[in-house]
Design a protein around this motif. Structure first.
Motif, short mmCIF file in Angstrom:
data_model
loop_
_atom_site.label_atom_id
_atom_site.label_comp_id
_atom_site.label_asym_id
_atom_site.label_seq_id
_atom_site.Cartn_x
_atom_site.Cartn_y
_atom_site.Cartn_z
N PRO A 108 -16.97 -2.29 -7.33
CA PRO A 108 -15.84 -1.45 -7.75
C PRO A 108 -15.22 -1.89 -9.06
N GLU A 114 -9.62 3.28 -10.95
CA GLU A 114 -9.59 3.23 -9.48
C GLU A 114 -9.80 4.61 -8.84
N VAL A 117 -13.35 5.16 -8.05
CA VAL A 117 -13.81 4.44 -6.85
C VAL A 117 -13.39 5.25 -5.62
N ILE A 133 -19.49 -3.11 -0.81
CA ILE A 133 -18.66 -3.57 -1.93
C ILE A 133 -19.28 -4.87 -2.41
N SER A 159 -10.83 -10.72 -4.88
CA SER A 159 -11.34 -9.42 -5.32
C SER A 159 -11.91 -8.65 -4.12
N ARG A 162 -9.11 -7.50 -1.81
CA ARG A 162 -8.31 -6.44 -2.43
C ARG A 162 -9.00 -5.09 -2.31
N TRP A 163 -10.31 -5.06 -2.61
CA TRP A 163 -11.03 -3.79 -2.50
C TRP A 163 -11.16 -3.34 -1.04
N LYS A 166 -8.07 -1.66 0.02
CA LYS A 166 -7.97 -0.30 -0.55
C LYS A 166 -8.85 0.67 0.23
#
Ligand code: SF4
Length: 357
Positions: A108, A114, A117, A133, A159, A162-163, A166
């Motif tokens: 991503p 964003e 994505v 991911i 990282s 965090r993804w 989301k």
């Protein structure tokens, strides 16, 4: 004798096509083609060779529109689910899904805004496609590089977390994560941090592990440590060269930890001054002849009577060599004494009998 078994981290289950990943499902072996995906014939040939070797999911590179178009035929004819590997262009991810890819792998961090994505995630939900991911030390987001100074384990895990958050906030759950780096310790540590905070399945591997022996060693150490910690629901051994070679290494890693068995495991002694036979030659010949066997079997080939009979007894088929002759064991029982010049052939006959049984 107690048989030890490794615990596995509890994860949720996801599906890439018809292959289930995570939870109590066997650790899935993956690889990636090295052909140009748009060359459909060559790509399918390699996918079939990978499948024959035991590969369960194949990833293909999709750097251009033409490669995305090729997926339509590849997905239809492939014996295993196909994952499209996408970098930079969200449009290619959407196209790959429209052409039937069972999964897509994106990083991503390099897709751009964003919102792009999110568009990929929405499309994946619509098409029932899995996402991986991918977080790599080489392409970490700028703000994390600034915060941590370099791609540390904490930065990589940050990282990935965090993804993942989301994706979940967007209501998407059919995804796994890979956190890869070419440095074994950073890679292990980053996976450990991530694994301690979520139940999301992890795809593990050491990226750019290298060529031949050094690549095998680096991958085995990194993947082996993670598996020992119970981490890893699917894996790829990345080696420079023919990807089919990755599969045997993957099964050997899994087999040596008792996590999965496939094919013949050969146990042979390192040889020493007591040896009376050219053991490396014997082992090499047997290994070559048993390459295609899929049934899990343990075959011991030992150099002399010191440890030979003991090890040979523990195996399905065993050979304990002596001077000019050898004892042949089947399931722990001596079934015959064979002359040196006949021992390889006789051993192979017994193995094939066992394969057919
Ligand atoms: S089995 Fe015999 S030949 Fe092989 S290492 Fe042991 S003692 Fe040496």
């Amino acid at each position: 004798m107690t048989t030890l078994s490794l615990p596995r981290r509890k994860t949720r289950e996801i599906s890439v096509g018809w292959v289930k990943i995570g939870s109590d499902h066997p650790i899935v072996v993956q690889s990636m083609t090295s052909t140009k995906t748009r060359n459909i014939k060559e790509t399918l040939n390699q996918i079939r060779r990978l499948y024959e070797a035991g590969c369960e999911i194949v990833r293909v590179a999709v750097p251009t529109e033409e490669d995305a178009q090729a997926l339509e035929t590849i997905v239809k004819e492939s014996p295993v689910p196909i994952i499209a590997d996408i970098h930079f262009k969200a449009s290619l991810a959407l196209e790959a899904m429209d052409k039937g890819a069972h999964g897509i792998r994106i990083n991503p961090g390099n897709i751009g805004d964003e919102s792009l994505v999110r568009e990929i995630v929405e499309h994946a939900r619509l098409k029932n496609v899995a996402i991986r991911i991918g977080v790599n030390s080489g392409s970490l987001e700028k703000d994390l590089l600034e915060k941590y100074g370099r791609p540390t384990a904490e930065a990589l895990a940050h990282s990935a977390l965090r993804w993942s958050e989301k994706f979940e906030k967007w209501g998407f759950k059919n995804f796994k994560v890979s956190i890869k780096g070419s440095d074994v310790l950073t890679c292990v540590e980053a996976n450990k941090i991530f694994a301690s905070k979520t139940d999301i399945p992890l795809h593990i591997g050491i990226t750019e592990a290298g060529f031949g022996e050094s690549g095998v060693i680096k991958s085995s150490v990194g993947i082996g440590i993670l598996l020992y910690l119970g981490i890893g629901d699917t894996l790829r051994v990345s080696l420079t060269g023919d990807p089919v070679e990755e599969i045997e290494v993957a099964y050997q890693i899994l087999g040596s930890l008792g996590l999965r068995k496939r094919g013949v495991e050969i146990i042979s002694c390192p040889t020493c001054g007591r040896i009376e036979v050219d053991l490396p030659k014997v082992v090499k010949e047997v290994k070559e002849k048993l390459k295609g066997v899929k049934k899990p079997l343990k075959v011991a080939i030992m150099g002399c009577v010191v440890n030979g009979p003991g090890e040979a007894k523990e195996a399905d088929i065993g050979l304990a060599c002596g001077k000019g002759r050898a004892l042949l064991f089947r399931k722990g029982v001596v079934i015959k004494t064979v002359k040196e010049e006949e021992m390889v052939q006789t051993l192979l006959e017994e193995v094939f009998k066992e394969v057919r049984s």
